[in-house]
Design a protein around this motif. Structure first.
Motif, mmCIF file in Angstrom:
data_model
loop_
_atom_site.group_PDB
_atom_site.id
_atom_site.type_symbol
_atom_site.label_atom_id
_atom_site.label_comp_id
_atom_site.label_asym_id
_atom_site.label_seq_id
_atom_site.Cartn_x
_atom_site.Cartn_y
_atom_site.Cartn_z
ATOM 1 N N ASP A 1 41.148 -72.306 -2.864
ATOM 2 C CA ASP A 1 42.415 -71.719 -3.303
ATOM 3 C C ASP A 1 43.220 -72.718 -4.127
ATOM 4 O O ASP A 1 43.926 -72.341 -5.071
ATOM 5 C CB ASP A 1 43.236 -71.267 -2.087
ATOM 6 C CG ASP A 1 42.729 -69.954 -1.497
ATOM 7 O OD1 ASP A 1 41.943 -69.269 -2.182
ATOM 8 O OD2 ASP A 1 43.114 -69.627 -0.356
ATOM 9 N N ARG A 30 40.618 -73.528 1.748
ATOM 10 C CA ARG A 30 41.899 -73.941 1.160
ATOM 11 C C ARG A 30 41.704 -74.760 -0.112
ATOM 12 O O ARG A 30 42.500 -74.670 -1.051
ATOM 13 C CB ARG A 30 42.702 -74.736 2.203
ATOM 14 C CG ARG A 30 43.391 -73.822 3.223
ATOM 15 C CD ARG A 30 44.291 -74.591 4.165
ATOM 16 N NE ARG A 30 43.558 -75.053 5.335
ATOM 17 C CZ ARG A 30 43.530 -76.311 5.764
ATOM 18 N NH1 ARG A 30 44.174 -77.247 5.101
ATOM 19 N NH2 ARG A 30 42.858 -76.630 6.848
ATOM 20 N N HIS A 40 41.817 -72.631 -7.581
ATOM 21 C CA HIS A 40 42.285 -71.410 -8.232
ATOM 22 C C HIS A 40 43.713 -71.580 -8.748
ATOM 23 O O HIS A 40 44.037 -71.219 -9.899
ATOM 24 C CB HIS A 40 42.202 -70.253 -7.241
ATOM 25 C CG HIS A 40 42.521 -68.927 -7.831
ATOM 26 N ND1 HIS A 40 43.377 -68.027 -7.246
ATOM 27 C CD2 HIS A 40 42.105 -68.334 -8.987
ATOM 28 C CE1 HIS A 40 43.474 -66.945 -7.992
ATOM 29 N NE2 HIS A 40 42.706 -67.109 -9.050
ATOM 30 N N SER A 41 44.577 -72.161 -7.936
ATOM 31 C CA SER A 41 45.975 -72.370 -8.338
ATOM 32 C C SER A 41 46.072 -73.339 -9.512
ATOM 33 O O SER A 41 46.840 -73.117 -10.452
ATOM 34 C CB SER A 41 46.789 -72.899 -7.152
ATOM 35 O OG SER A 41 46.863 -71.945 -6.122
ATOM 36 N N GLU A 96 43.945 -61.268 -4.763
ATOM 37 C CA GLU A 96 42.666 -61.589 -4.120
ATOM 38 C C GLU A 96 42.387 -63.065 -4.297
ATOM 39 O O GLU A 96 42.407 -63.589 -5.414
ATOM 40 C CB GLU A 96 41.539 -60.765 -4.745
ATOM 41 C CG GLU A 96 40.192 -61.006 -4.091
ATOM 42 C CD GLU A 96 39.061 -60.239 -4.773
ATOM 43 O OE1 GLU A 96 37.922 -60.366 -4.307
ATOM 44 O OE2 GLU A 96 39.340 -59.549 -5.764
ATOM 45 N N ARG A 97 42.121 -63.739 -3.212
ATOM 46 C CA ARG A 97 41.920 -65.179 -3.244
ATOM 47 C C ARG A 97 40.438 -65.523 -3.129
ATOM 48 O O ARG A 97 39.681 -64.839 -2.431
ATOM 49 C CB ARG A 97 42.688 -65.847 -2.097
ATOM 50 C CG ARG A 97 44.187 -65.673 -2.221
ATOM 51 C CD ARG A 97 44.926 -66.312 -1.066
ATOM 52 N NE ARG A 97 46.363 -66.123 -1.262
ATOM 53 C CZ ARG A 97 47.124 -66.930 -1.987
ATOM 54 N NH1 ARG A 97 46.584 -67.981 -2.573
ATOM 55 N NH2 ARG A 97 48.413 -66.704 -2.129
ATOM 56 N N PRO A 122 50.686 -70.068 -9.577
ATOM 57 C CA PRO A 122 49.817 -69.767 -8.425
ATOM 58 C C PRO A 122 50.158 -68.412 -7.823
ATOM 59 O O PRO A 122 51.293 -67.943 -7.926
ATOM 60 C CB PRO A 122 50.136 -70.901 -7.440
ATOM 61 C CG PRO A 122 50.735 -71.990 -8.270
ATOM 62 C CD PRO A 122 51.457 -71.302 -9.385
ATOM 63 N N SER A 161 39.213 -67.832 -1.445
ATOM 64 C CA SER A 161 38.909 -68.183 -0.053
ATOM 65 C C SER A 161 38.386 -66.988 0.721
ATOM 66 O O SER A 161 37.507 -67.132 1.583
ATOM 67 C CB SER A 161 40.168 -68.735 0.628
ATOM 68 O OG SER A 161 41.224 -67.799 0.579
ATOM 69 N N ARG A 209 51.785 -66.137 -1.669
ATOM 70 C CA ARG A 209 50.985 -66.244 -0.441
ATOM 71 C C ARG A 209 50.446 -64.897 0.040
ATOM 72 O O ARG A 209 49.371 -64.817 0.614
ATOM 73 C CB ARG A 209 51.841 -66.865 0.674
ATOM 74 C CG ARG A 209 52.177 -68.313 0.443
ATOM 75 C CD ARG A 209 53.016 -68.852 1.596
ATOM 76 N NE ARG A 209 52.294 -68.807 2.845
ATOM 77 C CZ ARG A 209 51.476 -69.756 3.281
ATOM 78 N NH1 ARG A 209 51.269 -70.832 2.540
ATOM 79 N NH2 ARG A 209 50.863 -69.644 4.442
#
Length: 558
Positions: free
Chosen positions: A430, A427, A433-434, A451-452, A444, A454, A447
């Motif tokens: 992520d 988390r 990344h956001s 591709e994240r 961001p 994490s 949900r």
């Protein structure tokens, strides 16, 4: 498997021996020789619980009875295989008593209705039994066959997919059968999925097939319920039982009559139609109609974990079966697998009957501390009113038996802490990344899209977690080794997280250094790459406390 060989002695069930040899055996050899077999070698993971439940387990339970105490279970385990007396009982069960009921193409075919006929007189392709092949509404994205293509199943393959259909078949409309008074306009509606489609399956496994059979054998102090019969012996049910016979086209909505009935629950009425081909006997056409509907997944269901509800709705049970989460490895769900007590406050998970029992057997020293316990998890995800299969979920996991001790958390809690650390670090990645996306002027990721980082991070540490769990199976009560294992796990997480973070920072454009200011919950916040990196490292240090000193030293050196 020839037409006259049947399931008892015909070579049809694929297995892997303890010597690594893969071969096909019959029912009798699979059971009496289970101590020399490592596992079933089946085409898809969802077939393992189907074969265990529809065939192997109920035969053993009905022929030998279930253990009535953990001591009796321990005695069976110590044997390492079925005794000579038990083998004689299995031989009698699969011979004079019920041997003729394990034929696929007879007047009383196994798990089928002889002469079952659709109201419209039509038959369907055998692809109807195989979820990964296009058939009717079920059109998998990557199916190599269309509904117009033939799928010739050998009798051995047909037997496996027959059991699979009883457990996992899709819901919705089914062909109406001649003799079924509830069919309307040539069909029946409102059919649920097969029983296993209602929850996420959890199957404990051992080093041999014999151990796996025992690990899936519940200890029942009162034995099997009176009048409880498997589907092949349904004619022996008490006269007071109002349920319809699985050997006929009619069906009913009913609870399971006991463990044997639950395991072999006839959720469909099916007929395999054999045909002679150049390659031999094949099943190309089938008839699949509505079967019995399980009124409720009973609390005695051995192969699921549960969600305990503190305040269930009126008329609802306080427990409902848990499903597996798509896209998550089995170890990420260890919180549910190792939930050995009912939640005291609020809603929460509660592990399966069999895993709780395994912990009790270990506590009573009927299982050694270094026992190689495994857990197989599987499930199907359905879509469009459960009429199609959208995804299959399957995983296998080594599990230390000491982690199943309800009265002692010395090993269970560190394992759960390791899982929690991985989740928290994911988390944090992520979040980085956001923040970088905002620093670049973007938003961001939603949900459920994109591709994240994490996901890449969790994939990178997956193998290490499995090695960690396998190693902890032989740890005994060595606290020092446990502490070193936790420290090594934190090093693994830190290295994988830094690699992922470095890639994200390197990909950020120059404008991310300057960043931008935006209002979040009424406050003006500056987003820029340097600040995002600082927050990431701070949070990483808060999670991975065992490596925080090493991380500080590396930062100073850099």
């Amino acid at each position: 498997m020839g037409d006259d060989d049947g399931l008892v002695r015909g070579a049809w069930l694929p297995v892997t021996g303890v010597d690594g040899e893969v071969r096909a055996v019959g029912l009798l050899e699979a059971l009496t020789g289970s101590h020399g077999l490592a596992r079933l070698d089946l085409p898809v993971p969802t077939m393992l619980p189907a074969v265990l439940r529809q065939l192997l387990l109920p035969i053993v339970f009905d022929a030998l009875g279930v253990p009535r105490s953990r001591g009796e279970w321990g005695k069976r385990f110590t044997q390492g295989g079925f005794s000579a007396e038990e083998k004689e009982k299995l031989l009698d069960y699969l011979g004079p008593r019920y041997g003729d009921r394990f034929e696929l193409f007879s007047s009383r075919p196994f798990a089928q209705v002889a002469g079952l006929t659709a109201l419209n007189g039509e038959t369907k392709p055998s692809t109807l039994l195989v979820p990964s092949v296009a058939s009717g509404n079920n059109v998998p994205l990557f199916s190599a066959l269309s509904e117009a293509d033939h799928l010739d199943l050998t009798p051995a393959q047909a037997a496996l997919w027959l059991m699979h259909a009883h457990c996992w078949d899709t819901a919705a409309i089914k062909t109406g059968a001649v003799g079924d008074g509830q069919a309307k306009n040539g069909k029946t509606t409102g059919n649920p999925t097969g029983p296993l489609g209602q929850f996420g399956v959890i199957v404990p496994t051992g080093g041999t097939l014999y151990e796996t059979l025992l690990l899936n054998t519940p200890v029942l102090p009162d034995g099997l319920a009176a009048g409880d019969r498997p589907q092949w012996a349904w004619d022996e049910r008490p006269a007071s039982c109002a349920a319809t016979s699985p050997a006929g086209p009619e069906w009913s909505v009913r609870p399971a009559g006991g463990l044997l009935d639950l395991l072999t629950f006839p959720s469909r009425r099916i007929r395999l139609i054999p045909a002679e081909t150049e390659q031999g006997l094949r099943v190309r056409q089938v008839v699949v109609c509505a079967g019995d509907r399980l009124a409720l997944t009973p609390g005695e269901e051995p192969h699921t974990a549960w969600m305990h509800l503190a305040k269930p709705k009126a008329g609802r049970s306080a427990r409902r079966p848990r499903r597996h989460a798509s896209g998550r490895a089995a170890w990420q769900g260890l919180g549910a697998l190792l939930a050995l007590a009912l939640p005291q406050d609020g809603d929460g998970p509660y592990t399966s009957v069999l895993l709780r029992q395994t912990g009790q057997l270990f506590a009573d020293r009927y299982l050694p501390a270094d026992f190689a316990l495994g857990v197989e998890t599987c499930g199907l995800e359905y879509g469009n009113q459960s009429a199609v299969v959208e995804n299959a979920i399957a995983d296998s996991l080594p599990l230390p038996v000491a982690s199943l001790l309800a009265a002692d958390e010395w090993l269970r809690q560190p394992i759960l802490d390791c899982v929690d650390q991985a989740d928290r670090v994911a988390r944090v990645l992520d979040g980085l990344h956001s923040d970088l996306r905002r620093a670049c002027g973007g938003e961001p990721l939603p949900r459920d899209k994109g591709e994240r980082p994490s996901a890449r991070f969790l994939h990178a540490v997956d193998g290490r977690m499995r090695r960690l769990l396998a190693g902890l199976r032989t740890i005994g009560d060595d606290y020092d080794t446990l502490e070193r294992a936790q420290q090594a796990w934190e090093v693994t997480l830190r290295q994988a997280a830094l690699r992922e973070a470095d890639g994200l920072l390197a990909a950020a454009p120059p404008r991310a250094v300057v960043g931008r200011t935006e209002k979040v919950n009424g406050k003006e916040i500056v987003f820029r790459s340097g600040k995002a990196a600082g927050v990431f490292h701070k949070r990483l240090g808060e999670i991975l406390t065992r490596t925080v000193d090493a991380a500080t030293g590396e930062g100073e050196a850099a």
